[in-house]
Design a protein around this motif. Structure first.
Motif, PDB file in Angstrom:
ATOM      1  N   LYS A  88       0.828  -1.213   0.000  1.00 50.87           N
ATOM      2  CA  LYS A  88       0.000   0.000   0.000  1.00 50.87           C
ATOM      3  C   LYS A  88       0.859   1.258   0.000  1.00 50.87           C
ATOM      4  O   LYS A  88       0.534   2.247  -0.656  1.00 50.87           O
ATOM      5  CB  LYS A  88      -0.929   0.009   1.221  1.00 50.87           C
ATOM      6  CG  LYS A  88      -2.082  -0.958   1.123  1.00 50.87           C
ATOM      7  CD  LYS A  88      -2.950  -0.889   2.366  1.00 50.87           C
ATOM      8  CE  LYS A  88      -4.073  -1.911   2.290  1.00 50.87           C
ATOM      9  NZ  LYS A  88      -4.912  -1.901   3.508  1.00 50.87           N
ATOM     10  N   LEU A  89       1.971   1.210   0.745  1.00 44.92           N
ATOM     11  CA  LEU A  89       2.859   2.369   0.796  1.00 44.92           C
ATOM     12  C   LEU A  89       3.480   2.632  -0.575  1.00 44.92           C
ATOM     13  O   LEU A  89       3.587   3.783  -1.011  1.00 44.92           O
ATOM     14  CB  LEU A  89       3.948   2.145   1.845  1.00 44.92           C
ATOM     15  CG  LEU A  89       4.950   3.287   2.055  1.00 44.92           C
ATOM     16  CD1 LEU A  89       4.232   4.567   2.503  1.00 44.92           C
ATOM     17  CD2 LEU A  89       6.009   2.886   3.077  1.00 44.92           C
ATOM     18  N   ASN A  90       3.872   1.576  -1.254  1.00 46.16           N
ATOM     19  CA  ASN A  90       4.493   1.716  -2.575  1.00 46.16           C
ATOM     20  C   ASN A  90       3.513   2.216  -3.637  1.00 46.16           C
ATOM     21  O   ASN A  90       3.924   2.867  -4.598  1.00 46.16           O
ATOM     22  CB  ASN A  90       5.114   0.390  -3.019  1.00 46.16           C
ATOM     23  CG  ASN A  90       6.294  -0.006  -2.155  1.00 46.16           C
ATOM     24  OD1 ASN A  90       6.964   0.851  -1.585  1.00 46.16           O
ATOM     25  ND2 ASN A  90       6.544  -1.301  -2.034  1.00 46.16           N
ATOM     26  N   SER A  91       2.225   1.897  -3.464  1.00 51.66           N
ATOM     27  CA  SER A  91       1.238   2.289  -4.478  1.00 51.66           C
ATOM     28  C   SER A  91       0.412   3.515  -4.061  1.00 51.66           C
ATOM     29  O   SER A  91      -0.484   3.922  -4.798  1.00 51.66           O
ATOM     30  CB  SER A  91       0.298   1.120  -4.775  1.00 51.66           C
ATOM     31  OG  SER A  91      -0.410   0.753  -3.601  1.00 51.66           O
ATOM     32  N   ALA A  92       0.696   4.100  -2.877  1.00 50.16           N
ATOM     33  CA  ALA A  92      -0.087   5.245  -2.393  1.00 50.16           C
ATOM     34  C   ALA A  92       0.103   6.445  -3.313  1.00 50.16           C
ATOM     35  O   ALA A  92       1.207   6.750  -3.744  1.00 50.16           O
ATOM     36  CB  ALA A  92       0.330   5.598  -0.970  1.00 50.16           C
ATOM     37  N   SER A  93      -1.017   7.136  -3.579  1.00 50.27           N
ATOM     38  CA  SER A  93      -0.954   8.299  -4.474  1.00 50.27           C
ATOM     39  C   SER A  93      -1.219   9.616  -3.755  1.00 50.27           C
ATOM     40  O   SER A  93      -0.843  10.673  -4.241  1.00 50.27           O
ATOM     41  CB  SER A  93      -1.965   8.130  -5.620  1.00 50.27           C
ATOM     42  OG  SER A  93      -3.261   7.959  -5.091  1.00 50.27           O
ATOM     43  N   GLU A 149      -3.036   8.524   2.085  1.00 51.68           N
ATOM     44  CA  GLU A 149      -2.773   7.098   1.855  1.00 51.68           C
ATOM     45  C   GLU A 149      -1.359   6.726   2.275  1.00 51.68           C
ATOM     46  O   GLU A 149      -1.122   5.672   2.882  1.00 51.68           O
ATOM     47  CB  GLU A 149      -2.983   6.759   0.377  1.00 51.68           C
ATOM     48  CG  GLU A 149      -4.438   6.774  -0.063  1.00 51.68           C
ATOM     49  CD  GLU A 149      -4.592   6.552  -1.563  1.00 51.68           C
ATOM     50  OE1 GLU A 149      -3.567   6.583  -2.283  1.00 51.68           O
ATOM     51  OE2 GLU A 149      -5.732   6.363  -2.023  1.00 51.68           O
ATOM     52  N   LYS A 150      -0.402   7.601   1.984  1.00 50.37           N
ATOM     53  CA  LYS A 150       0.993   7.349   2.373  1.00 50.37           C
ATOM     54  C   LYS A 150       1.145   7.318   3.892  1.00 50.37           C
ATOM     55  O   LYS A 150       1.831   6.452   4.442  1.00 50.37           O
ATOM     56  CB  LYS A 150       1.913   8.419   1.784  1.00 50.37           C
ATOM     57  CG  LYS A 150       2.114   8.307   0.289  1.00 50.37           C
ATOM     58  CD  LYS A 150       2.980   9.438  -0.242  1.00 50.37           C
ATOM     59  CE  LYS A 150       3.076   9.371  -1.767  1.00 50.37           C
ATOM     60  NZ  LYS A 150       3.810  10.507  -2.334  1.00 50.37           N
ATOM     61  N   ALA A 151       0.490   8.272   4.562  1.00 50.64           N
ATOM     62  CA  ALA A 151       0.595   8.340   6.025  1.00 50.64           C
ATOM     63  C   ALA A 151      -0.020   7.105   6.679  1.00 50.64           C
ATOM     64  O   ALA A 151       0.569   6.517   7.596  1.00 50.64           O
ATOM     65  CB  ALA A 151      -0.089   9.605   6.538  1.00 50.64           C
ATOM     66  N   GLU A 152      -1.208   6.694   6.205  1.00 52.77           N
ATOM     67  CA  GLU A 152      -1.866   5.521   6.780  1.00 52.77           C
ATOM     68  C   GLU A 152      -1.046   4.262   6.529  1.00 52.77           C
ATOM     69  O   GLU A 152      -0.900   3.410   7.416  1.00 52.77           O
ATOM     70  CB  GLU A 152      -3.274   5.375   6.206  1.00 52.77           C
ATOM     71  CG  GLU A 152      -4.239   6.434   6.706  1.00 52.77           C
ATOM     72  CD  GLU A 152      -5.607   6.343   6.059  1.00 52.77           C
ATOM     73  OE1 GLU A 152      -5.737   5.673   4.999  1.00 52.77           O
ATOM     74  OE2 GLU A 152      -6.556   6.941   6.600  1.00 52.77           O
ATOM     75  N   ALA A 153      -0.503   4.134   5.318  1.00 52.27           N
ATOM     76  CA  ALA A 153       0.311   2.967   5.001  1.00 52.27           C
ATOM     77  C   ALA A 153       1.598   2.961   5.817  1.00 52.27           C
ATOM     78  O   ALA A 153       2.039   1.906   6.293  1.00 52.27           O
ATOM     79  CB  ALA A 153       0.622   2.943   3.507  1.00 52.27           C
ATOM     80  N   GLN A 154       2.210   4.132   6.030  1.00 59.05           N
ATOM     81  CA  GLN A 154       3.449   4.212   6.809  1.00 59.05           C
ATOM     82  C   GLN A 154       3.206   3.805   8.260  1.00 59.05           C
ATOM     83  O   GLN A 154       4.040   3.111   8.867  1.00 59.05           O
ATOM     84  CB  GLN A 154       4.024   5.630   6.755  1.00 59.05           C
ATOM     85  CG  GLN A 154       5.385   5.772   7.418  1.00 59.05           C
ATOM     86  CD  GLN A 154       6.453   4.934   6.735  1.00 59.05           C
ATOM     87  OE1 GLN A 154       6.709   5.106   5.543  1.00 59.05           O
ATOM     88  NE2 GLN A 154       7.060   4.020   7.473  1.00 59.05           N
TER      89      GLN A 154
END
Length: 201
Positions: free
Chosen positions: A172-177, A181-186
């Motif tokens: 999810k982190l790699n595909s976050a746009s 999304e990046k924060a939640e995946a991190q």
């Protein structure tokens, strides 16, 4: 080192031959801010003055004359109490600044917790919990209050689910746009990485 520091702090600070009390000591904490109350009454005599922060402060618990043999621990979650007034030898908390060992007589401290292992030491017995986040409040009277958002005993964690979660959140982190999304995946990656480290370490 901690015991020496605790002795210094627990007896307040000596300045020019006299003891300077803490603001939360019983003798030092006035029931209300009289200067504020008098100023308020001059401006608005018919309205009760609002409470000031000092009126809500409770006296600091007295520090014992000598360091106790045990540390009294309270460990609570929003939905239950894991440990209540239990006397232990030491706790190690996963503070954001690193692993922090707390012994009886530890200097008064507030530490923010990060995802990691909280270990409670009673002689040769060690009980370990994985905590997601929270705070540890270490008091000068050898009491420690630990508040966590979520916690689970290490032996109840399923290693296969941790590996799956780590893989899912990494993808999810790699595909976050978006930033959200990046924060939640991190956050997911950080928590599952800490879970994995707790199980393998």
């Amino acid at each position: 080192m901690y015991r020496h520091a605790a002795r210094l702090v627990s007896r307040a600070t000596v300045v020019a031959g006299r003891v300077r009390p803490f603001s939360t000591d019983i003798a030092a904490a006035p029931a209300e801010d009289t200067a504020f109350t008098e100023a308020w009454k001059k401006v608005s005599p018919n309205v009760e003055p609002p409470k000031t922060p000092m009126s809500f402060m409770k006296p600091r618990p007295p520090a014992p004359a000598s360091i106790p043999a045990k540390l009294t621990v309270n460990f609570v979650l929003p939905y239950q109490s894991e440990i209540s007034s239990k006397e232990v030898d030491m706790v190690i908390v996963p503070a954001t600044t690193g692993q922090m060992g707390v012994l009886p007589g530890h200097v008064a401290t507030i530490a923010e917790l990060k995802p990691g292992v909280l270990s409670v030491h009673e002689g040769s017995d060690v009980t370990k919990y994985f905590v997601s986040s929270g705070f540890a409040f270490i008091h000068a009277n050898s009491f420690a209050d630990i508040v966590a958002v979520e916690a689970v005993p290490i032996d109840q964690i399923d290693a296969s689910l941790v590996q799956k979660g780590l893989a899912d959140f990494t993808q999810k982190l790699n595909s976050a746009s978006t930033d959200l999304e990046k924060a939640e995946a991190q956050i997911g990656v950080d928590v599952h990485s800490a879970l994995n480290a707790a199980l393998t370490g």
